[in-house]
Design a protein around this motif. Structure first.
Motif, PDB file in Angstrom:
ATOM      1  N   ASP A 169      -7.752  16.702  -6.049  1.00  0.00           N
ATOM      2  CA  ASP A 169      -7.893  17.743  -7.061  1.00  0.00           C
ATOM      3  C   ASP A 169      -8.935  17.313  -8.097  1.00  0.00           C
ATOM      4  O   ASP A 169      -9.932  17.963  -8.308  1.00  0.00           O
ATOM      5  CB  ASP A 169      -6.551  18.076  -7.709  1.00  0.00           C
ATOM      6  N   ILE A 170      -8.715  16.176  -8.727  1.00  0.00           N
ATOM      7  CA  ILE A 170      -9.700  15.557  -9.600  1.00  0.00           C
ATOM      8  C   ILE A 170      -9.724  14.064  -9.269  1.00  0.00           C
ATOM      9  O   ILE A 170      -8.750  13.527  -8.750  1.00  0.00           O
ATOM     10  CB  ILE A 170      -9.384  15.771 -11.090  1.00  0.00           C
ATOM     11  N   SER A 171     -10.817  13.409  -9.590  1.00  0.00           N
ATOM     12  CA  SER A 171     -10.943  11.990  -9.292  1.00  0.00           C
ATOM     13  C   SER A 171     -10.545  11.153 -10.496  1.00  0.00           C
ATOM     14  O   SER A 171     -10.852  11.486 -11.637  1.00  0.00           O
ATOM     15  CB  SER A 171     -12.386  11.646  -8.892  1.00  0.00           C
ATOM     16  N   GLY A 172      -9.854  10.048 -10.222  1.00  0.00           N
ATOM     17  CA  GLY A 172      -9.472   9.124 -11.272  1.00  0.00           C
ATOM     18  C   GLY A 172      -9.159   7.762 -10.686  1.00  0.00           C
ATOM     19  O   GLY A 172      -8.797   7.655  -9.509  1.00  0.00           O
ATOM     20  N   LYS A 173      -9.307   6.714 -11.506  1.00  0.00           N
ATOM     21  CA  LYS A 173      -8.980   5.377 -11.023  1.00  0.00           C
ATOM     22  C   LYS A 173      -8.685   4.457 -12.191  1.00  0.00           C
ATOM     23  O   LYS A 173      -9.130   4.669 -13.321  1.00  0.00           O
ATOM     24  CB  LYS A 173     -10.110   4.795 -10.179  1.00  0.00           C
ATOM     25  N   LEU A 185      -2.658  10.391  -4.422  1.00  0.00           N
ATOM     26  CA  LEU A 185      -2.603   9.165  -5.212  1.00  0.00           C
ATOM     27  C   LEU A 185      -2.400   7.997  -4.269  1.00  0.00           C
ATOM     28  O   LEU A 185      -1.559   8.064  -3.362  1.00  0.00           O
ATOM     29  CB  LEU A 185      -1.461   9.217  -6.232  1.00  0.00           C
ATOM     30  N   ALA A 186      -3.167   6.926  -4.461  1.00  0.00           N
ATOM     31  CA  ALA A 186      -3.042   5.743  -3.611  1.00  0.00           C
ATOM     32  C   ALA A 186      -2.996   4.497  -4.476  1.00  0.00           C
ATOM     33  O   ALA A 186      -3.731   4.384  -5.462  1.00  0.00           O
ATOM     34  CB  ALA A 186      -4.209   5.654  -2.630  1.00  0.00           C
ATOM     35  N   THR A 223      -5.306   1.732  -8.490  1.00  0.00           N
ATOM     36  CA  THR A 223      -4.706   3.066  -8.367  1.00  0.00           C
ATOM     37  C   THR A 223      -5.814   4.107  -8.388  1.00  0.00           C
ATOM     38  O   THR A 223      -6.664   4.105  -9.289  1.00  0.00           O
ATOM     39  CB  THR A 223      -3.728   3.340  -9.514  1.00  0.00           C
ATOM     40  N   LYS A 224      -5.819   5.012  -7.405  1.00  0.00           N
ATOM     41  CA  LYS A 224      -6.847   6.046  -7.312  1.00  0.00           C
ATOM     42  C   LYS A 224      -6.225   7.429  -7.134  1.00  0.00           C
ATOM     43  O   LYS A 224      -5.181   7.581  -6.497  1.00  0.00           O
ATOM     44  CB  LYS A 224      -7.786   5.765  -6.131  1.00  0.00           C
ATOM     45  N   ARG A 225      -6.893   8.411  -7.710  1.00  0.00           N
ATOM     46  CA  ARG A 225      -6.491   9.807  -7.577  1.00  0.00           C
ATOM     47  C   ARG A 225      -7.649  10.588  -6.974  1.00  0.00           C
ATOM     48  O   ARG A 225      -8.813  10.383  -7.327  1.00  0.00           O
ATOM     49  CB  ARG A 225      -6.129  10.376  -8.947  1.00  0.00           C
ATOM     50  N   SER A 226      -7.346  11.520  -6.055  1.00  0.00           N
ATOM     51  CA  SER A 226      -8.381  12.331  -5.418  1.00  0.00           C
ATOM     52  C   SER A 226      -7.756  13.637  -4.934  1.00  0.00           C
ATOM     53  O   SER A 226      -6.546  13.845  -5.057  1.00  0.00           O
ATOM     54  CB  SER A 226      -9.005  11.573  -4.234  1.00  0.00           C
ATOM     55  N   TYR A 246       0.855  -1.183   0.000  1.00  0.00           N
ATOM     56  CA  TYR A 246       0.000   0.000   0.000  1.00  0.00           C
ATOM     57  C   TYR A 246       0.890   1.230   0.000  1.00  0.00           C
ATOM     58  O   TYR A 246       1.894   1.286   0.723  1.00  0.00           O
ATOM     59  CB  TYR A 246      -0.926   0.038   1.213  1.00  0.00           C
ATOM     60  N   ALA A 247       0.522   2.205  -0.802  1.00  0.00           N
ATOM     61  CA  ALA A 247       1.281   3.455  -0.845  1.00  0.00           C
ATOM     62  C   ALA A 247       0.333   4.621  -1.041  1.00  0.00           C
ATOM     63  O   ALA A 247      -0.709   4.492  -1.702  1.00  0.00           O
ATOM     64  CB  ALA A 247       2.305   3.424  -1.963  1.00  0.00           C
ATOM     65  N   HIS A 248       0.704   5.764  -0.484  1.00  0.00           N
ATOM     66  CA  HIS A 248      -0.145   6.953  -0.553  1.00  0.00           C
ATOM     67  C   HIS A 248       0.754   8.185  -0.654  1.00  0.00           C
ATOM     68  O   HIS A 248       1.704   8.336   0.109  1.00  0.00           O
ATOM     69  CB  HIS A 248      -1.017   7.044   0.699  1.00  0.00           C
TER      70      HIS A 248
END
Length: 378
Positions: free
Chosen positions: A314-318, A285-286, A309-312, A263-265
């Protein structure tokens, strides 16, 4: 002629004396694969290529040590990337140029350090791997294979220049390795150890700008292990920072089965332009990685893996990756392998597709990637 013979004799005697006191080794990995990717274009076109470093990053290096007595040793390591599919050096793979220092590739872009080791542990000075590499690398589900598209290599270990190029001592390019750094690794006591690392930003009048500071701890019994790390990197103004936490563990649940998890963040704080966005303040980013190795025989291993992988912030992405990897060891130095990767993004939008790290072509939300290759170590 006599002078030439005398000079050769003197050089030979010097070489013999030096080799008696120290050792120098030339080593490396040469890896290449045929790769086929679907949905590489907006209209669903495929791509076929010959790519280097698919099982492990192709590289060459020189390392050595000298016994100084009393358990003290002097050590050095110089290591550079090989793009053996084209015959060049210091370049990235799979369409990602991720070993750059600023805008220029370097001869020894991977490692370049000198140091001392002894009962106190080891100290190295120069260009070092960040401590997060050791943490996620210990238990990466596919053992750091597919470096150019592996979420742990590119995201967890800060190796994507597009995402992390503004932070740390390199002031551009990958953050995975830090210039101008000093790294200390403790001796292992009862299976436990730790490490500290600091990278100098070298900006006159501002000692915090472009610096790196990290700490890690680990445990190993020779088979099972766990590691944790934390790091903070500043931009060249000192006004924005990137903090990152990474951890991993592996455990053998049966004689032929090894489980791995990571796990990384990471988080950006302060105004800075990253990834073509005017302000990445608060971006997170996680990455979650899970996998298992199955030893089918002394020579054959099958690995299954999953990355999320997820982004949150600022903007959402996965994006997700599902991987099946088989390896056949002809010997300790030569391995044939084949892998199948299915990548799925949350949408066709760039913030989702980009998290698949080059596997999915623009305008698509999924793709498959097949690689068949061979690795030889020397």
């Amino acid at each position: 002629m006599k002078k030439s013979i005398l000079a050769f004799a003197v050089l030979s005697a010097f070489a013999a004396t030096a080799s008696a006191q120290s050792s120098v080794i030339i080593y490396g990995i040469v890896d290449a694969a045929v790769v086929a990717t679907t949905n590489a274009t907006a209209n669903g076109g495929s791509k076929f290529s010959m790519d280097a470093g698919q099982l492990l990053t192709s590289r060459w290096g020189i390392k050595g040590s000298e016994d100084l007595g009393g358990g003290l040793k002097a050590n050095f390591n110089l290591e550079g990337t090989l793009a053996n599919d084209t015959g060049t050096a210091g370049a990235g793979y799979g369409g990602n140029v991720f070993n750059q220092v600023g805008s220029n590739t370097s001869l020894f872009d991977r490692l370049s350090w000198v140091g001392l080791s002894g009962s106190f542990g080891s100290v190295t000075l120069g260009r070092n791997n960040i401590l997060g590499v050791d943490s996620v690398g210990l238990a990466d589900p596919i053992s750091l294979a597919h470096a150019g598209s592996n979420p742990n290599v590119m995201v967890s270990a800060l190796n994507s220049g597009a995402l992390y190029g503004g932070f740390g001592t390199n002031q551009g390019g990958s953050g995975l390795r830090q210039n101008n750094s000093i790294k200390y690794v403790s001796p292992i006591m009862s299976g436990f150890g730790g490490a500290l690392m600091y990278g100098f930003g070298e900006k006159a009048g501002d000692n915090t700008a472009s610096n790196y500071a990290g700490v890690s701890g680990f445990f190993t019994d020779g088979t099972n292990g766990a590691a944790l790390s934390y790091a903070k990197l500043k931009d060249n103004t000192g006004g924005a920072s990137l903090s990152g936490f990474a951890g991993g563990a592996k455990f053998k649940v049966a004689p032929t089965v090894m489980l791995r998890g990571t796990y990384a963040h990471t988080k950006v704080e302060g105004k800075i332009k990253i990834d073509a966005l005017p302000n990445a303040d608060g971006r997170k980013l996680a990455v979650i990685g899970l996998g298992a190795d199955f030893s089918l025989s002394d020579q054959m291993t099958l690995t299954t893996a999953f990355y999320n992988t997820k982004r949150s912030g600022d903007i959402s992405g996965k994006a997700d990756q599902y991987i099946l990897l088989g390896k056949y060891a002809f010997s300790k130095r030569t391995t044939a392998y084949a892998s199948l990767t299915y990548a799925r993004a949350g949408s066709v939008n760039a913030q989702d597709v980009s998290l698949a790290l080059g596997i999915i072509g623009a305008g698509n939300s999924s793709a498959t990637r097949t690689a068949v290759g061979v690795l030889h170590a020397f």
